[in-house]
Design an enzyme around this catalytic site. Structure first.
Site, PDB file in Angstrom:
ATOM      1  N   TYR A 115       0.838  -1.204   0.000  1.00 55.48           N
ATOM      2  CA  TYR A 115       0.000   0.000   0.000  1.00 55.48           C
ATOM      3  C   TYR A 115       0.877   1.260   0.000  1.00 55.48           C
ATOM      4  O   TYR A 115       0.530   2.268   0.600  1.00 55.48           O
ATOM      5  CB  TYR A 115      -0.927   0.017   1.224  1.00 55.48           C
ATOM      6  CG  TYR A 115      -1.920  -1.136   1.324  1.00 55.48           C
ATOM      7  CD1 TYR A 115      -2.142  -2.016   0.271  1.00 55.48           C
ATOM      8  CD2 TYR A 115      -2.647  -1.329   2.488  1.00 55.48           C
ATOM      9  CE1 TYR A 115      -3.043  -3.064   0.378  1.00 55.48           C
ATOM     10  CE2 TYR A 115      -3.563  -2.379   2.605  1.00 55.48           C
ATOM     11  CZ  TYR A 115      -3.748  -3.243   1.541  1.00 55.48           C
ATOM     12  OH  TYR A 115      -4.652  -4.275   1.664  1.00 55.48           O
ATOM     13  N   LYS A 159       6.330 -13.664   3.859  1.00 53.10           N
ATOM     14  CA  LYS A 159       6.308 -14.594   2.722  1.00 53.10           C
ATOM     15  C   LYS A 159       7.714 -14.553   2.095  1.00 53.10           C
ATOM     16  O   LYS A 159       7.873 -14.376   0.878  1.00 53.10           O
ATOM     17  CB  LYS A 159       5.211 -14.146   1.745  1.00 53.10           C
ATOM     18  CG  LYS A 159       4.838 -15.165   0.712  1.00 53.10           C
ATOM     19  CD  LYS A 159       4.069 -16.351   1.231  1.00 53.10           C
ATOM     20  CE  LYS A 159       3.840 -17.365   0.114  1.00 53.10           C
ATOM     21  NZ  LYS A 159       3.463 -18.691   0.585  1.00 53.10           N
ATOM     22  N   ASP A 190       0.567 -17.450   4.825  1.00 50.67           N
ATOM     23  CA  ASP A 190      -0.556 -18.316   4.436  1.00 50.67           C
ATOM     24  C   ASP A 190      -0.807 -19.382   5.497  1.00 50.67           C
ATOM     25  O   ASP A 190      -1.937 -19.590   5.957  1.00 50.67           O
ATOM     26  CB  ASP A 190      -0.342 -18.932   3.040  1.00 50.67           C
ATOM     27  CG  ASP A 190       1.098 -19.326   2.750  1.00 50.67           C
ATOM     28  OD1 ASP A 190       1.952 -19.174   3.651  1.00 50.67           O
ATOM     29  OD2 ASP A 190       1.379 -19.791   1.631  1.00 50.67           O
ATOM     30  N   ASP A 214      -3.481  -6.477   7.038  1.00 50.58           N
ATOM     31  CA  ASP A 214      -4.859  -6.114   6.715  1.00 50.58           C
ATOM     32  C   ASP A 214      -5.707  -7.389   6.600  1.00 50.58           C
ATOM     33  O   ASP A 214      -6.789  -7.514   7.192  1.00 50.58           O
ATOM     34  CB  ASP A 214      -4.847  -5.358   5.374  1.00 50.58           C
ATOM     35  CG  ASP A 214      -6.107  -4.573   5.138  1.00 50.58           C
ATOM     36  OD1 ASP A 214      -6.953  -4.503   6.047  1.00 50.58           O
ATOM     37  OD2 ASP A 214      -6.257  -4.025   4.026  1.00 50.58           O
ATOM     38  N   ASP A 218      -8.602  -9.297   9.481  1.00 46.96           N
ATOM     39  CA  ASP A 218     -10.001  -9.610   9.134  1.00 46.96           C
ATOM     40  C   ASP A 218     -10.283 -11.092   9.402  1.00 46.96           C
ATOM     41  O   ASP A 218     -11.331 -11.449   9.948  1.00 46.96           O
ATOM     42  CB  ASP A 218     -10.287  -9.307   7.655  1.00 46.96           C
ATOM     43  CG  ASP A 218     -10.813  -7.885   7.443  1.00 46.96           C
ATOM     44  OD1 ASP A 218     -10.379  -6.985   8.176  1.00 46.96           O
ATOM     45  OD2 ASP A 218     -11.650  -7.680   6.537  1.00 46.96           O
TER      46      ASP A 218
END
Ligand code: NAD
Length: 322
Positions: A115, A159, A190, A214, A218
């Site tokens: 971002y 990652k 993951d 982010d 969630d």
């Protein structure tokens, strides 16, 4: 006089923020609140979602209470939240996940990563640059280590098996953790997403880059009843903004059914940040008592409206003070 800027934003921001604001005002009648309009609604009305003057207003506040903004997936529309996070240099996004048997804090780097805002569209491809800087990583790693020092341990979500930029990120985080004497391990994002849901007790403070944080937060909302329950703080050296993790939820907006807990608990984080942990705790306990009494919004299986839930918390806050 402590000045709090209040941004309702769009969608359910108009419903949950007034509830949170009233509760903060009840415990701190000495605070001065002023409204600032940003978001998609403002853009539709005026052609501008946020401008320099708005950013200066936000910078003039001791803290910002923020709802949520709608961001259309339109290459011509600039995310308001990204503008605000950059202008106020809110580099640490702190997202506590607390509930029965769950006590995790996700610390998300908030100004770079995917971002970073460095992106462009060509006729046949579109590119977004993932920036992981030494400086940006060091400051978020230090923030997370400081937090982890008074808790248990740190997990670095990454990652690095695929992304070279994450090799730098984990190197910096592990060095900072060693320096702070914080037990630290690394985990691929993951696998971490699943393991966090299956074994939340394995996790304490998690630090990660912008987009991974982010998404992870969630998903983690599942552990505590959904998105309506997760508050957050966006913190920098000079400014701080408090907002629910959820978005503007257009699918339920305007129906008085949004869960205001995330916004109220964001208000509690604001109180704590402004040096009033006692009022923050009083608000948190009042929310707990209302939920325990079975007063819940529909997302939690109840029938209470947003306003009715807020009124119940206000009553409990008043009772706590009496
Ligand atoms: P969302 O978080 O708005 O909603 C996801 C789902 O969760 C929806 O079904 C919604 O009804 C539900 N939900 C969210 N908050 C709730 C609450 N308080 N009570 C009950 N249910 C709740 O995410 P989305 O649908 O992906 O995005 C909608 C808009 O919000 C988009 O324009 C997106 O860009 C924006 N967004 C803004 C922010 C922010 O302002 N910080 C964050 C995420 C998304």
């Amino acid at each position: 006089m402590v000045k709090v800027a209040v941004v309702e934003g769009d969608g359910i921001g108009h419903e949950v923020v007034p509830v949170a604001r009233d509760i903060i005002a009840a415990v701190r009648p000495d605070f001065e609140f002023f409204d600032v309009e940003v978001g998609y609604g403002r853009w539709e009305r005026t052609g501008s979602a946020c401008d320099e003057e708005t950013l200066a207003d936000l910078q003039s506040a001791d803290a910002v209470l923020f709802g949520a903004v709608t961001t259309p997936p339109d290459p011509g529309y600039r995310s308001v939240l990204l503008q605000i996070r950059h202008a106020l240099d809110l580099y640490a996004n702190v997202r506590p996940i607390r509930g029965e048997g769950v006590d995790i804090v996700i610390v998300r780097e908030n100004t770079e990563g995917l971002y970073s805002g460095i992106e462009w569209t060509e006729p046949d491809r579109a590119c977004t640059v993932r920036v992981v800087s030494r400086w940006g990583s060091e400051r978020i790693a230090r923030y997370a280590c400081n937090l982890a020092k008074s808790r248990r341990h740190l997990t670095v979500g990454n990652k690095a098996n695929v992304l070279k930029s994450d090799c730098l990120f984990i190197d910096i985080c592990t060095v900072e953790a060693a320096r702070a004497n914080v037990p630290c391990r690394t985990s691929y994002i993951d696998a971490l997403c699943l393991d966090l849901l299956m074994h939340p007790d394995r996790y304490d403070v998690i630090v990660t880059t912008n987009m991974f944080g982010d998404i992870l937060s969630d998903a983690a909302a599942y552990l505590v009843g959904g998105l309506g329950m997760l508050p957050s703080a966006n913190v920098g050296e000079r400014h701080a903004l408090f907002e629910p993790v959820h978005g503007s939820a257009p699918d339920i907006a305007g129906r008085n059914i949004a869960n205001p807990v995330a916004a109220i608990q964001s208000g509690a984080m604001l109180l704590s940040h402004l040096g009033d942990p006692a009022s923050a705790a009083a608000v948190g306990e009042a929310v707990g008592r209302v939920l325990s009494a079975g007063i819940r919004t529909p997302d939690l299986g109840g029938t209470a409206g947003t306003r009715e839930f807020g009124a119940a918390v206000l009553r409990e806050v008043g009772r706590g003070k009496a």
